[in-house]
Design a protein around this motif. Structure first.
Motif, short mmCIF file in Angstrom:
data_model
loop_
_atom_site.label_atom_id
_atom_site.label_comp_id
_atom_site.label_asym_id
_atom_site.label_seq_id
_atom_site.Cartn_x
_atom_site.Cartn_y
_atom_site.Cartn_z
N GLY A 31 0.81 -1.21 0.00
CA GLY A 31 0.00 0.00 0.00
C GLY A 31 0.85 1.26 0.00
N ASN A 32 1.93 1.25 0.76
CA ASN A 32 2.81 2.42 0.79
C ASN A 32 3.59 2.56 -0.51
OD1 ASN A 32 2.87 4.11 3.30
ND2 ASN A 32 2.94 2.08 4.24
N TYR A 33 3.99 1.44 -1.12
CA TYR A 33 4.62 1.54 -2.44
C TYR A 33 3.63 2.13 -3.44
CZ TYR A 33 8.95 -1.00 -1.41
OH TYR A 33 10.19 -1.35 -0.94
N ALA A 34 2.36 1.78 -3.31
CA ALA A 34 1.34 2.34 -4.20
C ALA A 34 1.24 3.85 -4.02
CB ALA A 34 0.00 1.66 -3.95
N ARG A 35 1.25 4.31 -2.77
CA ARG A 35 1.17 5.75 -2.49
C ARG A 35 2.34 6.48 -3.14
NH1 ARG A 35 1.92 7.72 1.97
NH2 ARG A 35 0.38 9.40 2.04
N GLU A 36 3.53 5.89 -3.04
CA GLU A 36 4.72 6.51 -3.61
C GLU A 36 4.68 6.53 -5.13
OE1 GLU A 36 8.03 4.34 -2.16
OE2 GLU A 36 7.76 4.95 -0.07
N SER A 37 3.90 5.65 -5.72
CA SER A 37 3.90 5.50 -7.18
C SER A 37 3.00 6.51 -7.89
CB SER A 37 3.45 4.08 -7.56
OG SER A 37 4.39 3.12 -7.09
N ILE A 38 2.12 7.17 -7.17
CA ILE A 38 1.21 8.12 -7.81
C ILE A 38 1.97 9.38 -8.22
CG2 ILE A 38 -0.91 9.44 -7.55
CD1 ILE A 38 -1.24 6.39 -7.52
#
Length: 287
Positions: free
Chosen positions: A156-163
């Motif tokens: 989930g945190n990797y997803a946040r960083e990917s935006i």
């Protein structure tokens, strides 16, 4: 005495730093492009040759110094179906996949995770070329992923960083690891845990594929697919292992993902929004 850092990829900023075999491929009468030199290295039994990654304008060229001479793999950003950045422990890679000269193609550059930021700049430049630069504040869109972080803190945190700034988050799917019966009492992994984030510009997949077993969950793979490259999709049930299969047709490759019944509803919502964001006809629903 050479230091450990000499074996790591590094950015080159002067002509003199470029190794001799690669110099004929770098224009000497122009400003240097963004250059990353990756020395020869070994990861277990896997050995990799020296590579030079060049990024300029709207293109990337990867040069590999082989026993038969330097091999050149030239890409425009428009050639790419997706760009992928992955890591398992210190072993890391950048992968470009797409269609070059009307033929499916792929190129991969391996590096030590210590210097990942050099290659993250390449990934970001490619993605911004697809989506367009934007200075919008990310807080609101990243906030839409709070429920994903609550379910899977790591991915989930990797997803946040990917935006990227300016992207709008439309839908998310979280798929836990799926295993099926293997030999005797053992089970084998059918698919790694992954999350899928649909924005108005990209389809982002983040998984711990490449890790597992005795190595633990220390890997992450991030794949970014521009919506313009998704030609079609299909959802189909698979009775034998009680999972479903989602196929995404890209110009140079078909991406296949397995999903379980709990993720099915969220995935159906995502595919509806995917068609709306693509502005094209519907793919094939669950069969």
């Amino acid at each position: 005495m050479p230091s450990l850092a000499d074996a790591w990829a590094r950015q080159l900023s002067t002509w003199e730093e470029i190794p001799g075999p690669f110099r004929p491929f770098v224009p000497a009468d122009r400003p240097l492009p963004y250059l990353i030199y990756s020395p020869p290295d070994a990861w277990g039994s896997r050995r990799v040759n020296a590579r030079l990654t060049m990024m300029f304008g709207r293109g990337i060229t990867v040069l590999e110094n082989t026993a038969d001479g330097v091999r050149e793999s030239a890409w425009s950003f428009a050639d790419m179906d997706y760009v992928e950045q992955g890591a398992v422990h210190l072993y890391s890679w950048l992968r470009l996949n797409g269609v070059v000269a009307d033929r499916p193609a792929a190129v991969q550059v391996e590096y030590n995770a210590v210097v990942a930021s050099l290659f993250t700049q390449v990934v970001r430049a490619v993605r911004q070329a697809w989506t367009g630069p934007d200075s919008a504040v990310l807080t609101e869109e990243q906030g839409k992923l709070a429920s994903l972080v609550a379910v899977d803190y790591k991915l989930g945190n990797y997803a946040r960083e990917s935006i990227l700034p300016g992207e709008r988050v439309l839908a998310t799917v979280h798929q836990p690891e799926i295993t099926v019966p293997g030999f005797l009492f053992f089970r084998r992994r059918l698919t790694a845990t992954y999350v899928c984030v649909l924005t108005d510009r990209e389809l982002i997949f983040i998984s711990d594929d490449g890790s597992g077993g005795d190595t633990g969950r220390y890997g992450v793979v991030r794949r970014y697919i521009p919506l313009t490259k998704i030609k079609d999709w299909q959802l189909a049930s698979v009775a034998c292992d009680k999972t479903g299969v989602w196929r995404l047709q890209l110009p140079g490759e078909t991406v296949v993902l397995h999903f379980s019944v709990p993720a099915q509803s969220a995935l159906l919502v995502l595919t509806v929004l995917l068609d709306e964001a693509r502005g094209r006809g519907k793919g094939k629903g669950l069969t």
